[in-house]
Design an enzyme around this catalytic site. Sequence first.
Site, short mmCIF file in Angstrom:
data_model
loop_
_atom_site.label_atom_id
_atom_site.label_comp_id
_atom_site.label_asym_id
_atom_site.label_seq_id
_atom_site.Cartn_x
_atom_site.Cartn_y
_atom_site.Cartn_z
N TRP A 74 -6.47 19.00 -2.76
CA TRP A 74 -5.54 17.87 -2.79
C TRP A 74 -4.37 18.36 -3.62
O TRP A 74 -4.50 18.55 -4.84
CB TRP A 74 -6.23 16.67 -3.43
CG TRP A 74 -5.54 15.37 -3.29
CD1 TRP A 74 -5.54 14.55 -2.19
CD2 TRP A 74 -4.77 14.68 -4.28
NE1 TRP A 74 -4.82 13.41 -2.45
CE2 TRP A 74 -4.32 13.47 -3.72
CE3 TRP A 74 -4.39 14.98 -5.59
CZ2 TRP A 74 -3.55 12.56 -4.42
CZ3 TRP A 74 -3.61 14.08 -6.28
CH2 TRP A 74 -3.19 12.87 -5.69
N GLU A 482 -6.69 -7.87 -5.94
CA GLU A 482 -7.58 -6.92 -5.25
C GLU A 482 -7.34 -6.98 -3.73
O GLU A 482 -7.32 -5.96 -3.06
CB GLU A 482 -9.04 -7.24 -5.62
CG GLU A 482 -10.09 -6.43 -4.90
CD GLU A 482 -9.98 -4.92 -5.10
OE1 GLU A 482 -9.21 -4.46 -5.95
OE2 GLU A 482 -10.65 -4.19 -4.35
N LYS A 486 -6.13 -3.80 -1.46
CA LYS A 486 -6.87 -3.34 -0.28
C LYS A 486 -5.93 -3.22 0.92
O LYS A 486 -5.95 -2.24 1.65
CB LYS A 486 -8.01 -4.31 0.09
CG LYS A 486 -9.23 -4.30 -0.78
CD LYS A 486 -10.15 -3.12 -0.60
CE LYS A 486 -9.82 -2.02 -1.56
NZ LYS A 486 -10.31 -2.08 -2.90
C1 AGP Z 1 -9.88 1.28 -4.96
O1 AGP Z 1 -9.84 0.82 -3.66
C2 AGP Z 1 -9.08 2.45 -5.23
N1 AGP Z 1 -9.35 3.50 -4.36
C3 AGP Z 1 -8.76 2.81 -6.67
O2 AGP Z 1 -7.90 1.83 -7.14
C4 AGP Z 1 -9.94 2.97 -7.65
O3 AGP Z 1 -10.53 1.74 -7.88
C5 AGP Z 1 -9.41 3.59 -8.96
O4 AGP Z 1 -8.89 4.86 -8.70
C6 AGP Z 1 -10.46 3.66 -10.04
O5 AGP Z 1 -11.52 4.48 -9.68
P1 AGP Z 1 -12.90 4.44 -10.42
O6 AGP Z 1 -13.46 3.09 -10.24
O7 AGP Z 1 -13.73 5.51 -9.76
O8 AGP Z 1 -12.63 4.75 -11.88
#
Ligand code: AGP
Length: 609
Positions: A74, A482, A486
Amino acid sequence: MCGIVGAVAQRDVAEILLEGLRRLEYRGYDSAGLAVIQNGELQRIRRVGKVKNLADSVAENFIGGGTGIAHTRWATHGEPTERNAHPHLSNERIAVVHNGIIENYKELKADLQASGYGFQSDTDTEVLTHLIHQFIDQGLSLLEAVQKAAKTVTGAYGTAIIDKQNQDEMVVARSGSPLVIGLGIGENFVASDQLALLPVTSRFIYLEEGDVARISRKEIEIFDKTGAKVERKVNLVDAKADSADKGEYRHYMMKEIYEQPTCVRQTLEGRLTSTGVEKGIFGNGFEEMVPQIKNVTIVACGTSYHAGMVAKYWFEQYAGVSCSVEIASEFRYRKFYVHEGSLFVSISQSGETADTLAALRLAQEQGYLSSLTICNVMGSSLVRESDFNFMTRAGTEIGVASTKAFTTQLVSLLILVLTLGKHKALASEAEQAICAALMQLPGKIEQALLANSEIEDLAEEFADKHHALFLGRGDQYPIAMEGALKLKEISYIHAEAYAAGELKHGPIALIDAEMPVIVVAPNNELLEKLHSNVEEVRARGSILYVFADKDAKFQSDETQRVINVVPTEDIVAPIVYTIPLQLLSYHVAVIKGTDVDQPRNLAKSVTVE
Ligand code: AGP
């Protein structure tokens, strides 16, 4: 984020490496590559795009050999091209895969260039590769060279290195980026996530910060950050419980949405009875500490942060403790005041989010009473480094857009509220009512899921929209946030959430017929206020989509579409109202044809800052 898989075996490992990479695809990446020692020479293939492109090339150019490493990248330093993809080679002798960021790469690169090293890529990883080679050239073993390189670089790394002149071993190191060793019989493996190795083993060693390990087919030697040889615990993982299979569903996200009743049952199992929480569920010594807790500081990112925001309402209303909630990337860089008796709570699906981990480490130096993490991944950095942990038990979440992790975080937080409340403000009738609501929650979620086809129809109306507003009040405000997150994440529609009462202070200027407004409206004490806010929107020509309790007195008409949500006790309503919003974003994304499980630019586990 990037993924690592490595193997030292007697059999050909290319297919094991590729399967490992496939199982890490969900984490997000833009290119992939592998290197295997075949007949004493390094064979490397790298491709931009999906692991399938790499697998097709490997199939065309047979690669045999028992020692190899592989990577999904990435991009951080250098664009996503083949020459920037890992593994990187130095002098056709050693190959390196690396997750994380080498911060002092510019200085090191200048020194290496002065020593005659040529660079083929724009990456920081190639600096690490040549550095290790330089130390080997100076007479160090591969292990010693990696240990010395680990002391020379600053930043974060999880790395695996192979040397064609030493083909029966692989050396790995971690600092700030997770690595797990998988133990086989006469073969051993490494990966950045145990999920990659579940087809080949269920026995794992989680490396600690600063560890360097030498892995051969029959032996594993681990050295801690001081260089001392150490033993690390072997953990047995139930591979069945961690299935990475889509089953009958088209996308992991939909499978995970539908798993929520089961996941919530798992979260509750053995922790709650109809009358109260079981003892000892937060670990030895936690309950003894509870009387000293006067404040809870929650730190998290993204969806996990939204769970914390809901919990703030609960802690202050039911447990009688003050609660502050903060985004980890902000918390870690500001001066904060620690109130006496403050419990530091991190929330994370992955347990590896760099900002949340940094916030925990900072908090541990700042006089908090103790630290607790609410997490979904056993053995993750947050779990290992927090004083206490509470596992959400959602099972592996593959879809980048978090769903079941969120609802099980909320359930876990409610269990924490009950545990704290028991020693403080919570009356026993209220405690029993919350327990009863939690016990009924899986059934309520099942009922909420019945709205799926209605929501699928409604999603058609969103496909051509460019913006959307989400509104909620009280503990439904974070649920609106939230819902907006999404929709943004997987359908790429710009969406924002507001506390409904805040609308008239600015955002109402955005309202017109092109701006759909989504409202979450349980039948609670704020309902009348919410009705007024909804009328303000209607009067300005917007189309409203209201997810409402049937007794909440919303009627469908030409300007307003009402979708009934199962009547629910107030306390668990944020969890139940999450379900239709998840379904809405899912169906909009499917109609728009986006990559639902791996949306653009996003990674499942954000292990870099
Ligand atoms: C959620 O849909 C996301 N992909 C993102 O916001 C995620 O919740 C955030 O990066 C935190 O990740 P974690 O819960 O693994 O710490």
